[in-house]
Structure formats: structure tokens, C-alpha cells
Write a protein that holds these residues in place. Structure first.
Motif, PDB file in Angstrom:
ATOM      1  N   LYS A 150       0.882   3.211   1.805  1.00  0.00           N
ATOM      2  CA  LYS A 150       0.061   2.086   1.411  1.00  0.00           C
ATOM      3  C   LYS A 150       0.874   1.176   0.456  1.00  0.00           C
ATOM      4  O   LYS A 150       0.645  -0.059   0.435  1.00  0.00           O
ATOM      5  N   VAL A 151       1.537   1.926  -0.375  1.00  0.00           N
ATOM      6  CA  VAL A 151       2.486   1.017  -1.289  1.00  0.00           C
ATOM      7  C   VAL A 151       3.479   0.073  -0.617  1.00  0.00           C
ATOM      8  O   VAL A 151       3.506  -1.173  -0.844  1.00  0.00           O
ATOM      9  N   GLU A 152       3.807   0.648   0.496  1.00  0.00           N
ATOM     10  CA  GLU A 152       4.843  -0.196   1.396  1.00  0.00           C
ATOM     11  C   GLU A 152       4.026  -1.468   1.811  1.00  0.00           C
ATOM     12  O   GLU A 152       4.387  -2.482   1.664  1.00  0.00           O
ATOM     13  N   GLY A 157       2.429  -7.436   0.791  1.00  0.00           N
ATOM     14  CA  GLY A 157       1.473  -8.358   0.536  1.00  0.00           C
ATOM     15  C   GLY A 157       0.274  -8.437   1.421  1.00  0.00           C
ATOM     16  O   GLY A 157      -0.741  -9.053   1.544  1.00  0.00           O
ATOM     17  N   ASP A 158       0.190  -7.148   2.015  1.00  0.00           N
ATOM     18  CA  ASP A 158      -1.043  -6.839   2.830  1.00  0.00           C
ATOM     19  C   ASP A 158      -2.006  -5.944   2.060  1.00  0.00           C
ATOM     20  O   ASP A 158      -1.730  -4.618   1.993  1.00  0.00           O
ATOM     21  N   MET A 182      -7.308  -0.486  -6.885  1.00  0.00           N
ATOM     22  CA  MET A 182      -6.297  -1.282  -7.741  1.00  0.00           C
ATOM     23  C   MET A 182      -5.841  -2.376  -6.887  1.00  0.00           C
ATOM     24  O   MET A 182      -5.734  -3.470  -6.979  1.00  0.00           O
ATOM     25  N   SER A 183      -5.646  -2.063  -5.363  1.00  0.00           N
ATOM     26  CA  SER A 183      -5.378  -2.814  -4.653  1.00  0.00           C
ATOM     27  C   SER A 183      -6.528  -4.119  -4.396  1.00  0.00           C
ATOM     28  O   SER A 183      -6.010  -5.210  -4.203  1.00  0.00           O
ATOM     29  N   THR A 189      -7.358 -11.003  -7.931  1.00  0.00           N
ATOM     30  CA  THR A 189      -6.696 -11.840  -9.209  1.00  0.00           C
ATOM     31  C   THR A 189      -5.706 -12.618  -8.373  1.00  0.00           C
ATOM     32  O   THR A 189      -5.798 -13.719  -8.914  1.00  0.00           O
ATOM     33  N   ILE A 190      -5.185 -12.302  -7.265  1.00  0.00           N
ATOM     34  CA  ILE A 190      -4.202 -13.371  -6.537  1.00  0.00           C
ATOM     35  C   ILE A 190      -5.004 -14.425  -5.763  1.00  0.00           C
ATOM     36  O   ILE A 190      -4.782 -15.612  -6.130  1.00  0.00           O
TER      37      ILE A 190
END
Lengths: 422, 227
Positions: A150-152, A157-158, A182-183, A189-190
């Protein structure tokens, strides 16, 4: 403290699995060991009994009179004295310690059996424990791998990672859940930053557009003056040019006010004042403009003195912008009604005009900066900054501003609501 | 992005002659980050709808789907964890625990999940709701409005994805209720939350992005609202 720690650990499925399997395997092991050893001991016991019976048989055959003395000794429990007597009497045969001197092969055989059996059982037991632990660790590590995947994805940017883990108690499901959360926040935010960027882009576009028009007309007037006109015409064009410059000046001033308020550079100086006075001052400052259009302002307040905490300069500005707007968009000789209603919770100032009104589609956008300017359909020379400035000032007072309009050419009503301090 | 959807959701109480259809077939879809107000007369099925959406009651038929997950597919055990992590509830009854102080009541949902308490955020919440000098008081030492504010802080403490509120400002005066609404609005904006609120107050429903009107168990106006 310790119970809390244990409690929080036990919520993890892995810990529970590990503890349950260790306990089960140990109980199972103890059971197997006890069955095995008792069977070996039973074998030893029957061997020993067979020997005793053989000895007794031989003794009874030669001394039948001893049967009555010896038989009870064999069937009942032997007392300590009897044991000591026996030990004393066999000492002369060299049998001091009964166990160490019994070099009977059947006992050695039994011991060997127990040793080998236990070794095999312990190996078996360790294998089970090891494989169960590996299984549980596999669960833990596969969850870590899932997280790193998931971090990857997020680094690429996904942000659309699905929370596939079922809601469970324990730290790993919680970590997955919070990671998911968090994601989502990051994505939010983005997105917001992106929107802000677009807003800023639009704002710059609007400002430059607003400045461009008066600047280019002013330049045109200057060009005309340079082309040697008569002095009468020259003055006329200079006056026209000055009007355009005033417009630029005003626009820049409004923008500065806006940014000062928005960035907190200017703090409101709130005092408890009679708001009637603030409103009357606004009306008198617009007197000239009202009379020029032959209009009339009807001001009605429920009470002579309405005291509320406000900054008279800025709130006056907010009200002035609305009234000014009402004058601009109203036909000549029409009326503007200003009404002040005060309750123990709030007070509201409503400004009602008989102007061109606002369409339903426009209502939600009326307070947007430059909205009007962007959709200017021969509506005078407003820039669309006044109303948004008013709204900003009112919200800095902790109040609300609303607009109502029945439809085009039916007038509109702006309402400012302020709340008394608690 | 859609966060919540119902498919032919119905709820019937009782059986036979005493059967009451509290909610007729309802199909609604709620977008993420929205403030949705549910309005309607008393007994029209507002609370039933809210309870079904929040997984507090099981529907008679139909489904509630939240982020692609059907609530009826979860066992009671999983559902309770799901609710605790994802939802915040504010009821008209405060449901505070009488032996815990205001602050302890607020952080309770975080402790239930064994999470670390975000002290800064909790302080911010307490301050915003005007409870700074009341944080160590027991609920019975607080006024009704203060108790309701504690309940609101408790619902927000876990930063839930969806906040379900049943007349949260019913017991507050109009100034405080507007402030509370403002806090809820700020919170949903900051944390990209969704707010679904039952209200009688016309002023309150003005804040909403969308209004769902319920009449005799039927969801009527499901469209977007123009200010």
C-alpha cells in the motif's frame, strides 16, 4: 499496568492463536507422556510382582508354616519399622540401598524405553510448536507485506487503496484502518490544494482583467491628449482618464483591505457600541449618491439603542457595500428599506431594495469574489468585490450573511445576523 | 465520491395487526464530505433511517452499503468494531457515562480501540466547545448544554468518517447551536468527513449541502439543495 498491557496484547488475533496453541499442545503432550510412562511403569510393576510371587512360592513350598506371617506382608502396606528390620537383615548380603543395587536388566530396559520415548515425543512436540509459530509469524509478516504494498501505491500517487482487512480487534487491523484513513486524508489535502491553486489562478486572471480595462482606456485618453487636441478637449480627456485611474485605485484599495483582513494583518477593534449609530452614519455617508438618484432610504429600528460588540469602521464598511450595491442596481426614485431586529440572542439587519434582483442560479455565487465581474451583463461598473468583502467582515464578527431574492426585477434582501456575546 | 448508498431499504416494526411500516423502500446515495440534513415531522421515520444507516438497527429488507461494504454482511462483532472506528454518533440523549469525567467520556472511544490519544486535538476540541473549565467535572455537575457538547466532542474525538447526529442541537440555544454546527462543518471539511443530521430547525438545515425530507416513511426530496 500489567493487566492493561496483557489486555491490549490479547486483542491481537496472533497472540491469542499462539497462546491457545501452546496451551493445547502442552496439555496434549503431558497427556501422551503420562500415558506412555504409566504403561512403562506398569510393565516394570508386573515384572516385579511376578518375581515376588516366584520367591513366595519357593518359600511356602519349603516352609508352609511361614505362610501366615508372610502373606499379610505382601498384601497390606508395609510399616516403617518392618522396612527397617528388613533392611538390617539383608545388609549382610551387601544390599545396603535397595534401588542402586538392583541391577536387574528389566529396569534398565524400562529406563531406556522412557528415555527414547521422551526424546521422540519432545521432538514431535517441538515440531508442532515451531510450525504453529511459523504459521502465526507468516500471518504477521504477510500483513506487513500488504502494508508495504500500500505504501508503494501511495508513493506512486495512487490513493485508492481499499481497506480489504475485515474490521477486527488488535493492532494490525487498527494499523490497516488508520493507514487507510491517512491515505484518504492525504488525498483530501492534495485535492484541496489543487482547488486552491485553481482559485488562485482565477483570482489573478480576474484581477488582471479588472485592471486591464481602465488602464487601457486611460492609455487611450493619454494617446488622444498627446495627439495635440484643443485645450477644452484635453481637460475633458484628462478628467475621463482620472476617473479610470480612480477606478484602479479603488480596486487596489479594496483588494488590499480584503487581503489584510483575510491574512489577519488587520485586527478588528471591537467595542460595545450602539449599532443604530453605525448604520445611520453609513446612510449619511451615502446621502449624496442617494439624492443624485432621487432615491429614499427608510430606516427602521425596534429600539433607540441597540448595543452590540462590533468594530464600527469595518462593520460600517460591510453595510455600506451592501447599501451601495442596492443603490447601484435600483432604478431611480425607488426605495430602500433597512430594518433592524434585535432579540436576546441575535440581531439582524436586513437591507431590502426594489432593484433588478438576483436569479436563482446566481444566488449561491453572489458572495464569490469577482463573481459579478465575471458575469457582467451591462450591470454598471461593479467589480464584485464589495459583497465578498462584506461577507468576510461579517463572518469575522462571528455573524452570518444571507441574500434572498424572489426573482429578476423583484428586488433583493440582504440580511446580516450578528450574535450577542455569551 | 459516493460513501453511502441504500438499496431498497425498508424497516417494519411489529407483526400482523400491529405492523408499522416505519420506512418504505428508500434508495439514497450520499457523497463524501457532504453535510446532509434529514428533516420531517415527528414519527415520520427520520430516526429509523438514521439508525439503519449507522448500523444500529437491522433493516427488514434491503441493504446499507458504506464504501462498498454492505453492513448486513458483517457479523454483530465486526459491525460493532466497524461502527466504533468509522462512525461518530451524537444523540439528543447525551448517553454520557456518569462515573467518568467530561474528558474521560470524550476519550473513551479512543481508549476502547487501544489507540494513542491525540492530546492536542482533544484539547482543541475541548477549548472550541467551551469545556476547558469543565473537563474534570462529572456529567451530573454539567448543564444540559455542556453535557451535549461533551457528547459532541466524544463523537468527534475519534475523527470518524461519518458522523450521525440525531437533533444534536435540540437542547442548545440558537447561538451555541450555530457555533456547534460551525464546528461540525469545520471538522467535516478538515478531515473529509460526512455529516448526516436529523434536525427540526430550519436555520440548521440551511447549512446543509443537501436536505432529505421524510414523510410517512418515504424519503422525498433527494436532490441537491440550492442555497
Amino acid at each position: 499496568m500489567c493487566t492493561v498491557l496483557i489486555h491490549s496484547l490479547v486483542r491481537n488475533r496472533e497472540i491469542r492463536l499462539l497462546s491457545v496453541s501452546i496451551v493445547t499442545i502442552t496439555v496434549f503432550f503431558a497427556f501422551i507422556v503420562s500415558i506412555y510412562t504409566s504403561s512403562v511403569i506398569r510393565g516394570v510393576h508386573s515384572e516385579w510382582e511376578a518375581r515376588n510371587v516366584a520367591i513366595l512360592g519357593v518359600v511356602f513350598e519349603q516352609h508352609p508354616e511361614l505362610e501366615e506371617t508372610l502373606m499379610p506382608l505382601y498384601t497390606k502396606n508395609i510399616s516403617v519399622e518392618e522396612m527397617q528390620d528388613g533392611r538390617e537383615s539383608v545388609k549382610k548380603y551387601g544390599l545396603t540401598d535397595p534401588i542402586s543395587h538392583i541391577n536387574k536388566p528389566f529396569l534398565e530396559e524400562a529406563m531406556l524405553k522412557i528415555n527414547i520415548g521422551l526424546a521422540i515425543l519432545i521432538c514431535f512436540f517441538l515440531t508442532i510448536i515451531l510450525s504453529v509459530s511459523i504459521g502465526i509469524f507468516h500471518r504477521v509478516y504477510s500483513q506487513i507485506r500488504a502494508l508495504s504494498y500500500k505504501v508503494e501505491k501511495i508513493m506512486r500517487g495512487d490513493y485508492n487503496i481499499s481497506n480489504m482487512i475485515k474490521e477486527e480487534e488488535g493492532d494490525f487491523p487498527l494499523l490497516h484502518f488508520q493507514f487507510h484513513q491517512m491515505s484518504q486524508r492525504l488525498k483530501n489535502t492534495i485535492d484541496l490544494l489543487g482547488q486552491e491553486k485553481i482559485l488562485l489562478k482565477n483570482l489573478i486572471q480576474d484581477i488582471s482583467h479588472q485592471l486591464k480595462t481602465p488602464l487601457s482606456s486611460s492609455m487611450m485618453f493619454h494617446d488622444l491628449i498627446i495627439n495635440e487636441l484643443s485645450s477644452l478637449e484635453e481637460t475633458d480627456f484628462l478628467i475621463k482618464s482620472r476617473t479610470q485611474l480612480e477606478r484602479i485605485h479603488w480596486l487596489i484599495q479594496e483588494l488590499l483591505k480584503f487581503s489584510k483582513l483575510e491574512s489577519g494583518l488587520v485586527q478588528l477593534e471591537k467595542r460595545v457600541l450602539n449599532i443604530n449609530r453605525t448604520i445611520l452614519e453609513v446612510i449619511s455617508s451615502l446621502d449624496y449618491k442617494i439624492q443624485a438618484k432621487g432615491m429614499k432610504i427608510h430606516y427602521e429600528s425596534r429600539a433607540e439603542e441597540v448595543w452590540i460588540n462590533h468594530d464600527e469602521r469595518w462593520l460600517g464598511e460591510a453595510i455600506k457595500n451592501i447599501v451601495n450595491n442596492a443603490i447601484d442596481y435600483s432604478p431611480s426614485h425607488s426605495d430602500i428599506y433597512i430594518n433592524l431586529v434585535c432579540t436576546s440572542y441575535y440581531l439582524s439587519i436586513s437591507i431590502k431594495d426594489q432593484g433588478m434582483g438576483i436569479t436563482k442560479e446566481e444566488l449561491p455565487n453572489i458572495f464569490d469574489r469577482f463573481y459579478q465581474a465575471r458575469n457582467n451583463k451591462a450591470r454598471g461598473d461593479g467589480t464584485g468585490i464589495g459583497l465578498s468583502l462584506s461577507k468576510l467582515i461579517v463572518s469575522m464578527h462571528g455573524g452570518r450573511m444571507e441574500v434572498e431574492s424572489v426573482g429578476l426585477n423583484k428586488g433583493s434582501t440582504f440580511t446580516i445576523t450578528l450574535f450577542h456575546d455569551r | 465520491m459516493e460513501i453511502l448508498r441504500t438499496v431498497n431499504l425498508t424497516k417494519t416494526y411489529g407483526k400482523g395487526i400491529t405492523e408499522v411500516e416505519a420506512l418504505k423502500e428508500t434508495n439514497i446515495s450520499i457523497q463524501k464530505g457532504m453535510f446532509v440534513a434529514i428533516v420531517g415531522a415527528s414519527g415520520s421515520g427520520k430516526s429509523t433511517l438514521l439508525h439503519l444507516l449507522g448500523g444500529l438497527e437491522n433493516p427488514s429488507s434491503g441493504e446499507v452499503i458504506i464504501e462498498g461494504q454492505s453492513l448486513s454482511q458483517l457479523s454483530e462483532h465486526h459491525l460493532s468494531i466497524y461502527r466504533r472506528r468509522k462512525f461518530g454518533f451524537i444523540f439528543q440523549q447525551f448517553n454520557l457515562i456518569p462515573v467518568l469525567t467530561a474528558e474521560e467520556n470524550i476519550v473513551l472511544p479512543i481508549l476502547l480501540d487501544n489507540k494513542v490519544v491525540d492530546k492536542e486535538y482533544i484539547n482543541e476540541l475541548i477549548q472550541f466547545l467551551g469545556l476547558s473549565d469543565r473537563r474534570h467535572h462529572l456529567p451530573n455537575a454539567l448543564s444540559g448544554g455542556q453535557q451535549q457538547r461533551v457528547a459532541i466532542a466524544r463523537a468527534l474525538a475519534n475523527k470518524p468518517s461519518i458522523i450521525f447526529a440525531d437533533e444534536p442541537t435540540g437542547n442548545l440555544d440558537s447561538k451555541v447551536s450555530l457555533e456547534v454546527l460551525d464546528l461540525l462543518r469545520q471538522s467535516i471539511k478538515k478531515f473529509n468527513q460526512t455529516l448526516i443530521m436529523i434536525t427540526h430547525d430550519v436555520e440548521v438545515s440551511k447549512f446543509a449541502d443537501r436536505i432529505i425530507t421524510i414523510q410517512d416513511g418515504l424519503a422525498l426530496q433527494v436532490g441537491e439543495v440550492q442555497q
